[in-house]
Design a protein around this motif. Structure first.
Motif, PDB file in Angstrom:
ATOM      1  N   THR A   2       0.844  -1.196   0.000  1.00  0.00           N
ATOM      2  CA  THR A   2       0.000   0.000   0.000  1.00  0.00           C
ATOM      3  C   THR A   2       0.873   1.236   0.000  1.00  0.00           C
ATOM      4  OG1 THR A   2      -1.701  -1.174   1.237  1.00  0.00           O
ATOM      5  CG2 THR A   2      -1.776   1.225   1.316  1.00  0.00           C
ATOM      6  N   ASP A   3       0.370   2.288  -0.567  1.00  0.00           N
ATOM      7  CA  ASP A   3       1.071   3.562  -0.516  1.00  0.00           C
ATOM      8  C   ASP A   3       1.065   4.061   0.922  1.00  0.00           C
ATOM      9  OD1 ASP A   3       0.596   6.846  -2.100  1.00  0.00           O
ATOM     10  OD2 ASP A   3       2.101   6.074  -0.705  1.00  0.00           O
ATOM     11  N   THR A   4       2.227   4.049   1.553  1.00  0.00           N
ATOM     12  CA  THR A   4       2.324   4.454   2.962  1.00  0.00           C
ATOM     13  C   THR A   4       2.890   5.851   3.122  1.00  0.00           C
ATOM     14  OG1 THR A   4       4.501   3.427   3.098  1.00  0.00           O
ATOM     15  CG2 THR A   4       2.621   2.059   3.718  1.00  0.00           C
ATOM     16  N   SER A   5       3.005   6.588   2.029  1.00  0.00           N
ATOM     17  CA  SER A   5       3.706   7.862   2.091  1.00  0.00           C
ATOM     18  C   SER A   5       2.939   8.954   2.810  1.00  0.00           C
ATOM     19  CB  SER A   5       4.052   8.323   0.678  1.00  0.00           C
ATOM     20  OG  SER A   5       2.864   8.535  -0.074  1.00  0.00           O
ATOM     21  N   ASN A   9       9.477   6.487  -1.098  1.00  0.00           N
ATOM     22  CA  ASN A   9       8.026   6.496  -1.256  1.00  0.00           C
ATOM     23  C   ASN A   9       7.593   6.056  -2.652  1.00  0.00           C
ATOM     24  OD1 ASN A   9       7.272   7.304   1.360  1.00  0.00           O
ATOM     25  ND2 ASN A   9       7.762   9.444   0.882  1.00  0.00           N
ATOM     26  N   ASN A  42       7.453   2.467  -2.302  1.00  0.00           N
ATOM     27  CA  ASN A  42       6.759   1.968  -1.102  1.00  0.00           C
ATOM     28  C   ASN A  42       7.646   1.029  -0.298  1.00  0.00           C
ATOM     29  OD1 ASN A  42       4.345   3.351  -1.570  1.00  0.00           O
ATOM     30  ND2 ASN A  42       3.592   1.722  -2.910  1.00  0.00           N
ATOM     31  N   LYS A  48      13.452   5.747   3.539  1.00  0.00           N
ATOM     32  CA  LYS A  48      12.224   5.297   2.860  1.00  0.00           C
ATOM     33  C   LYS A  48      12.208   5.844   1.446  1.00  0.00           C
ATOM     34  CE  LYS A  48       7.300   4.853   3.994  1.00  0.00           C
ATOM     35  NZ  LYS A  48       6.501   5.788   3.218  1.00  0.00           N
TER      36      LYS A  48
END
Length: 122
Positions: free
Chosen positions: A26-29, A73, A76, A71
């Motif tokens: 999932t996009d956790t940004s 992004n 991900n 990280k």
């Protein structure tokens, strides 16, 4: 639901380096706190480092100056660059994610990876 998959563990001699990766599905940004934990045999789980969605970073005292969390992004993916490894760093390392407001080393996290083993020999 966020799935996390760690990789990059292995065996290394004391003083060596390893880089762990944690790929999220999932996009956790935008709103997730991401973290690395570790657990050695017969020891309690220990928070190693956190990376909040705004880029705020926090480290456990035991790894400050030796480990770097980062990280990407676009991918991900969360990383943990580990340097000057010592036998006491031997543990199963887990990636974790949480969508709540807090981002700390001592809190509970919603999502966990399966772990990757790091073994440091003297």
């Amino acid at each position: 639901q966020v799935q996390l998959v760690e990789s990059g563990g292995g065996s290394v001699q004391a003083g060596g380096s390893l880089r762990l990766s944690c790929a999220a599905t999932t996009d956790t940004s935008s709103s997730y706190c991401m973290a690395w934990f570790r657990q050695a045999p017969e020891k309690e789980r220990e928070g190693v480092a956190t990376y909040d969605f705004d880029g705020t970073i926090n480290y456990a005292n035991s790894v400050k100056g030796r480990f770097t969390i980062s990280k990407d992004n676009a991918k991900n993916t969360l990383y943990l660059q580990m340097g000057t490894l010592q036998p006491e760093d031997t543990a199963m390392y887990y990636c974790a994610a949480d969508s709540g407001w807090a981002c700390g080393l001592d809190m509970e996290y919603d999502y966990w990876g399966q772990g990757t083993q790091v073994t440091v020999s003297s």
